[in-house]
Design an enzyme around this catalytic site. Structure first.
Site, PDB file in Angstrom:
ATOM      1  N   ASP A   1      42.851  43.278  31.240  1.00 23.75           N
ATOM      2  CA  ASP A   1      42.752  42.073  32.067  1.00 23.75           C
ATOM      3  C   ASP A   1      43.099  40.808  31.278  1.00 23.75           C
ATOM      4  OD1 ASP A   1      42.450  41.319  34.685  1.00 23.75           O
ATOM      5  OD2 ASP A   1      40.323  40.861  34.519  1.00 23.75           O
TER       6      ASP A   1
ATOM      7  N   LYS B   1      32.362  46.750  39.028  1.00 19.85           N
ATOM      8  CA  LYS B   1      33.449  47.656  39.389  1.00 19.85           C
ATOM      9  C   LYS B   1      32.961  49.108  39.346  1.00 19.85           C
ATOM     10  CE  LYS B   1      37.252  44.856  37.519  1.00 19.85           C
ATOM     11  NZ  LYS B   1      38.089  44.773  38.718  1.00 19.85           N
TER      12      LYS B   1
ATOM     13  N   ARG C   1      40.731  33.818  38.823  1.00 20.61           N
ATOM     14  CA  ARG C   1      41.065  32.521  39.426  1.00 20.61           C
ATOM     15  C   ARG C   1      40.071  31.442  39.010  1.00 20.61           C
ATOM     16  NH1 ARG C   1      40.668  35.306  45.172  1.00 20.61           N
ATOM     17  NH2 ARG C   1      41.243  37.014  43.785  1.00 20.61           N
TER      18      ARG C   1
ATOM     19  N   GLU D   1      37.174  36.783  39.275  1.00 19.28           N
ATOM     20  CA  GLU D   1      36.868  35.829  38.211  1.00 19.28           C
ATOM     21  C   GLU D   1      38.107  35.205  37.573  1.00 19.28           C
ATOM     22  OE1 GLU D   1      38.641  38.736  35.967  1.00 19.28           O
ATOM     23  OE2 GLU D   1      37.244  39.041  37.605  1.00 19.28           O
TER      24      GLU D   1
ATOM     25  N   LYS E   1      45.864  34.313  31.677  1.00 18.91           N
ATOM     26  CA  LYS E   1      44.496  34.786  31.920  1.00 18.91           C
ATOM     27  C   LYS E   1      44.043  35.675  30.765  1.00 18.91           C
ATOM     28  CE  LYS E   1      41.911  37.912  34.970  1.00 18.91           C
ATOM     29  NZ  LYS E   1      42.010  38.833  36.120  1.00 18.91           N
TER      30      LYS E   1
ATOM     31  N   ASP F   1      36.782  43.127  31.795  1.00 20.58           N
ATOM     32  CA  ASP F   1      36.324  42.737  33.122  1.00 20.58           C
ATOM     33  C   ASP F   1      35.496  43.858  33.733  1.00 20.58           C
ATOM     34  OD1 ASP F   1      35.896  41.636  35.591  1.00 20.58           O
ATOM     35  OD2 ASP F   1      37.909  42.045  36.341  1.00 20.58           O
TER      36      ASP F   1
ATOM     37  N   ASP G   1      33.787  39.506  40.879  1.00 22.17           N
ATOM     38  CA  ASP G   1      34.955  40.238  40.364  1.00 22.17           C
ATOM     39  C   ASP G   1      36.259  39.504  40.661  1.00 22.17           C
ATOM     40  OD1 ASP G   1      36.268  42.279  39.034  1.00 22.17           O
ATOM     41  OD2 ASP G   1      36.454  43.520  40.828  1.00 22.17           O
TER      42      ASP G   1
END
Length: 489
Positions: A284, A273, A347, A345, A261, A266, A343
């Protein structure tokens, strides 16, 4: 820091490190002990060196000797791999806190087996590299660098040199891989962009002679990666889809595929967030950084495997074009996804990558992702969450976890969890609610992995540390390299 293997021990060094088994000194040290009036024996018997594994004591030596100081380290009466690791970390901390420039480490005891010497060399080298790591390239006045320059690994017998050399090489490979992963994680997000990750991959490919291809927006649109692109469109920074291929085994051997990933920042997107701690969302992309670190280690160690690395990289940002809660997107697989939370995201970018890798007809696919805060609630910051659709793959990864001391724990992936992903309007929702959040994230990914053996490593709790020790950890590079080493043909 330069490492050498010597036999016999050098006559001069700032410090000599002597492992102690209970109250027993290595044969190399007995003559030295006599020449300084049984200083070592006295320190051991008087309790200056505690019986606890990893205890150390530093002693000054007479000017007439070739060594200025000695560092005694306790391995316990019957050293095992845990004792060797604990002692190695203690040695590294003690040496790098000192002002020694040259150090010799007496590795072998009469009671040691050759394998123990290899493990000790590996753990010492790896510990020294990790302890010496600094990330201060953005400071105008960085702290003084460690003074340690030359580390000599002492092999008392010629027959000890080969296993010690093997340990040295492996320790260097793991250390270099972890430190690359740490560097990438620690870089600020205005530097470590998707394009920066792509450039790093291309540089590694050029240096170690493997292939690297980067797909950009038009190619991703042609592949119909609607899920990945839905996340990327909220940022002015273009997405990158990085594909690396390391082929060092027979062509007939199916490759292992690593998918990392690569969300380089993020914000949460429209599902923004909280501001506090948002700076840590530069981490991230630690799944992507792990894949790059593993590739460096694997190539440096010349492992006889076929390995593919895939990194979907983009930012997750809010703007007028960003994906919204309630939007429905179509993944590369053709399955539709109702986005209930922007959020969640990770996946969404991984699912298209997991469909893409089918073309490699892989032996196994392992994705690595800072995927869910729920995994931190479940396992804390000590253990990586492991999910798999194949028990042998899970067992092999857990074995590598134990061997490398890079801790992981298998989590359940029962079909019943799929119920939480139901959507009234699409094939699935991208979240399943608060209960079992880490599991439902893995359950989501599993819908795109039907055609191969797959495992998912949720490293949200283990990829970096917060607080005073804030920084990337380099995990799970050791686990994955150990797994791949065991897969060699």
């Amino acid at each position: 820091m330069e490492f050498t293997i010597v036999s016999p021990a050098p006559e001069h060094a700032d410090c000599v490190v002597l492992p102690v088994l209970g109250e027993k000194l290595p044969s190399f040290a007995k003559e030295l002990d006599i020449s300084c009036g049984h200083l070592f024996t006295t320190a051991i018997q008087d309790g200056e060196l505690a019986a606890k594994v990893g205890s150390t004591v530093s002693l000054g030596l007479p000017v007439s000797l070739g060594y200025k100081r000695v560092l005694l380290v306790q391995l316990g009466k019957e050293p095992n791999i845990k004792a060797i690791r604990d002692a190695s970390r203690a040695i590294a901390k003690a040496l790098l806190a000192s002002k020694n420039k040259t150090v010799c480490l007496a590795l072998s005891l009469a009671q040691f087996k050759k394998q123990d010497n290899e493990i000790l060399a590996q753990e010492l080298v790896q510990a020294l590299m990790l302890e010496a790591y600094r990330f201060e390239q953005f400071k105008s006045e960085p702290a003084p660098a460690a003074t340690l320059e030359i580390v000599s690994l002492v092999a008392p017998k010629k027959t000890d040199i080969e296993p010690i050399e093997a340990g040295l090489v492996y320790g260097l490979g793991i250390g270099h891989g972890m430190n690359l992963t740490r560097d990438l994680g620690n870089l600020p997000p205005n530097v470590c962009t998707p394009s920066y990750l792509a450039a790093t991959a291309q540089h590694l490919a050029h240096t170690y002679d493997f292939s690297c291809h980067v797909l950009e927006q038009p190619e991703l649109e042609a592949l119909k990666m609607g899920s990945f692109l839905s996340v990327a469109k909220g940022s002015i920074v273009p997405p990158q889809f990085i594909v690396m291929e390391y082929r060092n085994a027979d062509k007939k051997v199916a490759p292992t595929v690593l998918v990392g990933k690569g969300i380089t920042f993020d914000s949460g997107g429209i599902s923004l967030k909280p501001g506090e701690g948002m700076d840590e969302m530069k981490y991230d992309m630690c799944g992507a950084a792990t894949v790059l670190g593993v590739f460096r280690a694997v190539a440096e160690l010349d492992l006889k495997i076929n390995l593919v690395g895939v990194i979907p990289a983009c930012e997750n940002m809010p703007n007028g074009n960003a994906v919204k809660p309630g939007d429905i997107v179509t993944s590369m697989s053709g399955q539709t996804i109702e986005i209930l939370n922007t959020d969640a995201e990770g996946r969404l970018i991984l699912c298209d990558a997991l469909t893409y890798v089918e073309r490699f007809e892989p032996a196994a696919v392992i994705d690595i992702a800072t995927l869910t805060g729920a995994c931190i609630i479940a396992l804390g910051h000590t253990t990586t969450g492991l999910y798999a659709n194949n028990e042998q793959l899970a067992a092999d990864l857990l074995s590598a976890s134990r061997q490398s001391d890079d801790k992981a724990w298998q989590m359940p992936l029962f079909d019943e969890y799929q119920e939480q992903l139901k959507s009234n309007f699409a094939d699935m929702a991208n979240i399943g609610g608060r209960p079992a959040g880490s599991i439902t994230a893995a359950a989501f990914l599993s819908r795109f992995t039907k055609k191969y053996h797959w495992a998912h490593l949720d490293i949200a709790g283990t990829a970096w540390k917060s607080g005073a020790a804030k920084g990337a950890t380099g995990r799970p590079v050791p686990l994955l390299v150990e797994y791949l080493r065991a897969q060699q043909s």
